[in-house]
Design a protein around this motif. Sequence first.
Motif, PDB file in Angstrom:
ATOM      1  N   PHE A  84       1.222  -0.686   0.132  1.00 38.47           N
ATOM      2  CA  PHE A  84       0.071   0.049  -0.180  1.00 38.47           C
ATOM      3  C   PHE A  84       0.632   1.161  -0.503  1.00 38.47           C
ATOM      4  O   PHE A  84       2.020   1.337   0.193  1.00 38.47           O
ATOM      5  N   SER A  85       0.599   2.322  -0.869  1.00 36.14           N
ATOM      6  CA  SER A  85       1.119   3.719  -0.552  1.00 36.14           C
ATOM      7  C   SER A  85       0.877   4.177   0.830  1.00 36.14           C
ATOM      8  O   SER A  85       0.128   3.701   1.947  1.00 36.14           O
ATOM      9  N   SER A  86       1.784   5.222   0.937  1.00 31.43           N
ATOM     10  CA  SER A  86       1.840   5.216   2.360  1.00 31.43           C
ATOM     11  C   SER A  86       0.775   5.928   3.109  1.00 31.43           C
ATOM     12  O   SER A  86       0.534   5.934   4.226  1.00 31.43           O
ATOM     13  N   ASP A  87      -0.216   7.060   2.297  1.00 35.37           N
ATOM     14  CA  ASP A  87      -1.282   7.362   3.167  1.00 35.37           C
ATOM     15  C   ASP A  87      -2.652   5.910   2.997  1.00 35.37           C
ATOM     16  O   ASP A  87      -3.881   6.538   2.781  1.00 35.37           O
ATOM     17  N   GLY A  88      -2.045   5.028   2.653  1.00 36.76           N
ATOM     18  CA  GLY A  88      -3.300   4.315   2.100  1.00 36.76           C
ATOM     19  C   GLY A  88      -4.102   4.401   1.191  1.00 36.76           C
ATOM     20  O   GLY A  88      -5.503   3.677   0.810  1.00 36.76           O
ATOM     21  N   GLN A  89      -3.974   5.047   0.100  1.00 29.97           N
ATOM     22  CA  GLN A  89      -5.357   5.385  -1.127  1.00 29.97           C
ATOM     23  C   GLN A  89      -4.887   4.446  -2.078  1.00 29.97           C
ATOM     24  O   GLN A  89      -5.684   3.457  -2.613  1.00 29.97           O
ATOM     25  N   LEU A  90      -3.587   4.209  -2.536  1.00 31.97           N
ATOM     26  CA  LEU A  90      -3.402   3.077  -3.637  1.00 31.97           C
ATOM     27  C   LEU A  90      -2.405   2.051  -3.470  1.00 31.97           C
ATOM     28  O   LEU A  90      -2.228   1.755  -2.313  1.00 31.97           O
ATOM     29  N   LEU A  91      -2.497   0.952  -3.742  1.00 24.85           N
ATOM     30  CA  LEU A  91      -2.476  -0.524  -3.602  1.00 24.85           C
ATOM     31  C   LEU A  91      -1.356  -0.958  -4.804  1.00 24.85           C
ATOM     32  O   LEU A  91      -2.564  -0.951  -5.759  1.00 24.85           O
ATOM     33  N   ALA A  92      -0.359  -1.015  -4.474  1.00 24.22           N
ATOM     34  CA  ALA A  92       0.656  -1.907  -5.741  1.00 24.22           C
ATOM     35  C   ALA A  92       0.335  -2.929  -6.407  1.00 24.22           C
ATOM     36  O   ALA A  92       0.953  -3.939  -5.075  1.00 24.22           O
ATOM     37  N   SER A  93      -0.163  -4.179  -6.779  1.00 25.17           N
ATOM     38  CA  SER A  93       0.449  -5.406  -7.258  1.00 25.17           C
ATOM     39  C   SER A  93       1.573  -5.793  -8.057  1.00 25.17           C
ATOM     40  O   SER A  93       1.387  -5.303  -9.293  1.00 25.17           O
TER      41      SER A  93
END
Length: 453
Positions: A84-93
Amino acid sequence: MNSPNRSFHDDDDQGEVFLDDSDIIHEVAVDEEGELYTVACSPADPLLVATGGGDDKGFLWKIGIGDWASELKGHKESVSSLTFSSDGQLLASGGFDGLVQIWDALSGNLKCVLDGPDEGIEWVRWHPKGHLVLAGSEDKSVWMWNADKGVYLNSFAGHEASVTCGDFTPDGKTICTGSDDASLRIWNPKSGENIHVVKGHPYHTDGLTCLALGCDSTLAITGSKDNSVHIVNITTGRCLWFLNMLCIGMLLLSLFSGSLLSSPWAATGGLDQKLIIWDLQHSLPRASCEHKDGVTCLAWLGASRFVATGCVDGKVRLWDSLSGDCTVEAVNPKAYPLADAQLTITILDLVQQAANYKQLKKGANEATKTLNRGISEFVVMAADTEPLEILLHLPLLAEDKNVPYVFVPSKQALGRACGVTRPVIACSVTTNEGSQLKTQIQQLKDAIEKLLI
């Protein structure tokens, strides 16, 4: 591993949190057609978890809502990395198909697909202050994209084998990558310039397996297949010193530097069944924590002094880095009722007082005698007793005598409360009509009884 939303108290080394079957809120079968390769927890939502595995699938889950899941579709091979991005908005797979996919963490919708690498993705990391994403590949390259715009920003070439580990420094100004070619490379993320190459004597002689970065962005610590750990100054590229782990199999590590400790410490683990806590400033091991099988993963828990380890024996353990004590171990579900962290502290405190007032009998045999003689106020047992069956007559006898009983997580901690240096697996606090502890004993008996309701 993201730190759980639980508190850790620095003034005691009893178990702050423990895991048993009662802690399982919901169990869901995931990735049934393949192994589970990666798990990530959202830094913004403690209930949001992502998983990926060998069935080419990823999922977003809500803890406690077993029938809610969002499938992360699109990868054509195993999902190898999630973050997850540090702000929790995005997820990378990242997948072994060479693709990085960016997801809206709230809705589970696919935002964009990032391509470039010719082979599988080994790892994915986010910039600490924005939506830049970094990935290392089996094709010897490292790639960086702007996830908001879905565009390529830079690539970093120079490694001669798979790029097995890497990350942005905590200040976001530098990139460090490690490779199976036994090198560490330090990069300028804007220009793509390779600032330093750390390779050859006195550095690692075999491929790197793991990397951790100090919170002040000045130190990189790397582990290798050669069973050694090296400390590198990121600014100068100099290898400062190394630790010969003498372990068998892949090495794991985690680095901690914060207000709790006066200097940077590192935790290392491997298939030699050991977790070792290192004081990096003095180049000395502070504690060696023995496991019953190989250590497969480890992490510092947030800004606390505690280190969590996963082991080949299937257990999760929590260690106090200052004392080297195992404060928590996954416990036998037969150890019921099990006191929580706060009640454990209260129990051990009262046991210690009872020992001072000569109202304590130590050991399973002595506890049995107090029950048979009708002089036991309550019985305390250690949940990490092995085999636990040697204690299980005590709950039956206590119920027959209408005496409260309870388990605490650690026999070592129970021994200390009893005033001895050896582990104690059971004890009994005994009656004394004129005791100054009478009120405290009754309050604790009431608290134990509530556990059984």
